[in-house]
Design a protein around this motif. Structure first.
Motif, mmCIF file in Angstrom:
data_model
loop_
_atom_site.group_PDB
_atom_site.id
_atom_site.type_symbol
_atom_site.label_atom_id
_atom_site.label_comp_id
_atom_site.label_asym_id
_atom_site.label_seq_id
_atom_site.Cartn_x
_atom_site.Cartn_y
_atom_site.Cartn_z
ATOM 1 N N ALA A 203 3.007 2.117 0.458
ATOM 2 C CA ALA A 203 2.937 2.942 -0.394
ATOM 3 C C ALA A 203 4.337 4.623 -0.292
ATOM 4 N N ILE A 204 4.005 5.226 1.020
ATOM 5 C CA ILE A 204 4.170 6.278 1.547
ATOM 6 C C ILE A 204 5.801 5.934 0.773
ATOM 7 N N ARG A 205 5.879 5.070 2.140
ATOM 8 C CA ARG A 205 7.438 4.613 2.200
ATOM 9 C C ARG A 205 8.104 4.214 1.259
ATOM 10 N N LYS A 206 7.398 3.503 0.135
ATOM 11 C CA LYS A 206 7.849 3.492 -1.149
ATOM 12 C C LYS A 206 8.213 4.617 -1.863
ATOM 13 N N GLY A 207 7.770 5.484 -1.611
ATOM 14 C CA GLY A 207 7.631 6.730 -2.518
ATOM 15 C C GLY A 207 7.002 7.300 -3.136
ATOM 16 N N SER A 208 5.738 6.650 -3.760
ATOM 17 C CA SER A 208 4.338 6.456 -4.446
ATOM 18 C C SER A 208 3.970 7.846 -3.920
ATOM 19 N N LYS A 209 2.573 8.807 -5.146
ATOM 20 C CA LYS A 209 2.200 9.680 -4.731
ATOM 21 C C LYS A 209 1.106 9.469 -4.223
ATOM 22 N N VAL A 210 0.961 9.845 -3.029
ATOM 23 C CA VAL A 210 -0.344 10.117 -1.909
ATOM 24 C C VAL A 210 -0.755 11.303 -1.847
ATOM 25 N N SER A 211 -2.685 11.632 -2.890
ATOM 26 C CA SER A 211 -3.339 12.699 -1.978
ATOM 27 C C SER A 211 -3.023 12.898 -1.063
#
Length: 278
Positions: A203-211
């Motif tokens: 998810a981080i690599r795809k640019g998704s927002k992670v809290s």
């Protein structure tokens, strides 16, 4: 140790020692749980729930192998406690995890020394161990725990200050100024955040927002010196606000037992057999 009646608590000084012992005990058929910072916070909470359930249901013949993360803030009560030699305060702390409610007969606390090639020493405890070894069994049983902790800390501070001062003088005389700066650091905890959940990494690599909260729940802390050694991949670089680099964990991770030490122990065996990380 396993001949003693349970439930048993063993606290050791390093994450690797805890994992190696827990793995060996389980392989030998013993009923064992493992709790250390090798597990991400979200998985540590699950283990803590299992521990509480076993204690609540009065399951006797089992062992918890843990690090000092259980020494404070944990409402556990075991029949027998074993503490790898560390500080006097740590020995007193494990006493607070044994027979808390006077529910066991014959409760005991043991101060033990461990030796094995897979075990890792914690050099920061050298002075504390020396201070504890000053007291014999009669002293430990006779002196009030508060007074004992105070006396031991005074001994640790005195010994530590003298040794550090001597080291600094020698380094100064040899003009080893970088080493002097290192020795003068007040806090020596250079760790990095490592994400153990591969779904979160993707998810981080795809640019998704992670809290940040979610990131920390599924991460562990590793010494900075281990990052290159383990060839960990950077997934979030240090930002302008001073937030540290974040890495991903590519090796085996066991959320139910050993955490990232599942992968580390396999690597240890691999390297011992002649392999290498390239």
């Amino acid at each position: 140790m396993i001949k003693k009646p349970g439930p048993r608590l063993l606290i050791v000084n390093t994450v690797q020692t805890a994992a190696a012992i827990a793995q060996a005990m389980r392989s030998a058929g013993h009923n064992v749980l493992h709790l250390s910072t090798a597990l991400a916070p979200v998985h540590r909470e699950l283990i803590i729930d299992r521990i509480k359930l076993r204690l609540r249901e009065r399951i006797d013949d089992w062992t918890l192998v843990a690090t000092s993360c259980v020494e404070a803030g944990m409402d556990f009560s075991f029949r027998i406690g074993f503490r790898e030699r560390a500080s006097t305060a740590s020995l007193i702390q494990i006493g607070g995890r044994v027979n808390r409610g006077a529910e066991y007969l014959g409760a005991e606390v043991w101060d033990i020394l461990l030796r094995d090639d897979l075990f890792r020493d914690n050099p920061s405890l050298t002075i504390s161990k020396r201070a504890l070894s000053y007291y014999n069994t009669n002293d430990l049983n006779a002196i009030d725990s508060t007074q004992l902790a105070t006396k031991a800390m005074q001994r640790e501070w005195t010994t530590g200050a003298e040794e550090k001062a001597t080291q600094l003088v020698v380094l100064e005389e040899n003009m080893e100024y970088r080493a002097v700066a290192e020795k003068c650091r007040v806090i020596d905890a250079d760790t990095r955040t490592v994400v153990v959940d591969q779904g979160l990494v993707q998810a981080i690599r795809k640019g998704s927002k992670v809290s940040k909260a979610e990131l920390m729940l599924y991460s562990v802390q590793l010494w900075a010196t281990k990052i290159d050694k383990l060839a960990l991949e950077l997934v979030i670089p240090r930002d302008n606000l001073g937030e540290a680099d974040v890495y991903s964990w590519p090796y085996d991770y066991d959320p139910d037992f050993l955490g990232y030490m599942e992968g580390v122990l396999k690597l240890e065996n691999f390297i011992a057999a002649g392999g290498a990380i390239i």
